[in-house]
Design an enzyme around this catalytic site. Structure first.
Site, PDB file in Angstrom:
ATOM      1  N   LYS A   9      12.677 -10.280  50.897  1.00  0.00           N
ATOM      2  CA  LYS A   9      12.900  -8.981  50.268  1.00  0.00           C
ATOM      3  C   LYS A   9      12.754  -9.000  48.754  1.00  0.00           C
ATOM      4  CE  LYS A   9      17.979  -9.185  50.053  1.00  0.00           C
ATOM      5  NZ  LYS A   9      19.235  -8.512  50.442  1.00  0.00           N
ATOM      6  N   ARG A  48      31.010  -4.461  52.080  1.00  0.00           N
ATOM      7  CA  ARG A  48      29.717  -3.773  52.041  1.00  0.00           C
ATOM      8  C   ARG A  48      29.491  -3.234  53.446  1.00  0.00           C
ATOM      9  NH1 ARG A  48      23.978  -6.451  50.246  1.00  0.00           N
ATOM     10  NH2 ARG A  48      23.900  -6.835  52.498  1.00  0.00           N
TER      11      ARG A  48
END
Length: 370
Positions: free
Chosen positions: A36, A131
């Site tokens: 990523k 998260r």
């Protein structure tokens, strides 16, 4: 060579991958390589595969599609919670996705049925980093509903630590994830084939031998790409930290004062930078700036070069110690941390060159592979 440019040494990435994969495999853990931060760069992906990762993952569907278009032959995993608006694309392009919302699982189920597929999912559990993830108390009720959905297969459990709040993986929270997996198996007779517990922050735990035995999957990006574990950003043994090098060109080279003259206000970014009085210094203006990189994440390859600051389009450095060997048009080179690499890879103004053996500046890039 057009500057600024980012030179990617795929041989070093392959070497780093092999080092990390060997460590994890020796502890019963398979590794998915995470592309990523490189925006799904195909040559980075190929280097990871040559180094032994079992699969690849990315957090942007655009980058997964980039890998598909490049002919990357491996199972691709979507390393981000799917948006409801993108479930069809997730099912079409990724073999597996991470999930925490029942509504999204229902949408993935419908999307999978529409195209005649079974889509693998890993249910993410929040173990304190706050998260993504199902809170542990809610896991069994979510699984109870999710197993009724056709078209999806719950392959296992996962968690993410260190990325948001900096909570470190340790033997206790890893044991908790394993306990939750066992609870799911016992309640629903549903094998948890994948327990995806760690990212690059888990390397120390793995190397220490304290990782619970049932943890069998890791998602590794930074440790492979930058050669660092991510709890203390220490270089990992037998890895390179310079697989990515930023090269910027000297546009101006002049002797000037080290401290600005006149009354001062905020700079273009709303800060008031401080300057050390060192008399006159030789300042170089480079053709890269905050529009392209995270300046605080840069480190000159030559330690005698000192970064003074940056505006949107310029990087200003003190080259007094090396001024005799620098001319306008030369390039200076910088290593990067994760934040700087992410910015450089996403900038449309920084050229990317993947090559074997790197590039030391001053001439043409040899053996360019993409």
């Amino acid at each position: 060579m057009t500057t600024p440019c980012l030179v990617i040494d795929v041989d070093k990435i392959e070497h780093n991958t092999r080092t990390i994969v060997e460590l994890c495999n020796s502890n019963g853990i398979e590794v998915t390589g995470v592309t990523k931060v490189t925006c799904g760069h195909p040559q980075v992906a190929k280097a990871m595969l040559r180094g032994g990762v079992s699969a690849l993952a990315d957090s942007r569907l655009e980058y997964i599609q980039r890998l598909i278009n490049a002919g990357i032959d491996t199972k691709l995993k979507f390393l981000r919670l799917p948006a409801l608006s993108s479930v069809d694309e997730v099912v079409e392009s990724a073999a597996l996705s991470l999930n925490s919302e029942l509504a999204v699982l229902e949408a993935l189920s419908s999307a999978a049925q529409r195209c005649g597929k079974v889509h693998d999912v890993v249910l993410m559990v929040d173990l304190g980093d706050l998260r993504e993830g199902i809170w542990p108390d809610d896991l069994i009720p979510v699984v109870r509903e999710a197993i009724k959905l056709p078209g999806i297969h719950i392959k296992g459990l996962g968690t993410n630590l260190a990325c948001f709040a900096g909570v470190m993986p340790d033997a206790d929270n890893m044991k908790r994830l394993v306990e939750l997996a066992v609870e799911v198996e016992q309640c629903f007779n549903l094998p948890m084939a994948l327990i995806s517990a760690v990212n690059s922050s888990g390397l120390d735990l793995i190397a220490s031998g304290r990782m619970p035995g049932r943890v069998n999957h890791a998602r590794i990006g930074e440790a492979i790409l930058l050669g660092r574990e991510t709890t203390h950003r220490k270089p990992w043994p037998d890895t390179y930290q310079d697989a990515f090098v930023l090269h910027a060109e000297v546009l101006e080279l002049k002797k000037k004062p080290s401290v600005p003259l006149g009354d001062r206000c905020e700079d273009a970014f709303g800060t008031r930078p401080e300057f050390q009085q060192r008399g006159e210094i030789v300042r170089a203006l480079l053709n890269v700036g905050r529009e392209d990189i995270n300046v605080e994440g840069l480190a000159p390859q030559d330690p005698r070069v000192i970064i003074l600051g940056a505006s949107s389009g310029y990087l200003v450095v003190d080259v007094t110690a090396v001024a005799a060997s620098i001319r306008v048009g030369d390039t200076l080179s910088f290593l990067m941390n994760y934040a700087a690499l992410l910015a450089a890879m996403t900038s449309g103004y920084v050229k990317k060159h993947a090559c074997r053996g790197g590039y030391t500046g001053g001439g043409a890039i040899s053996d360019v592979v993409s």
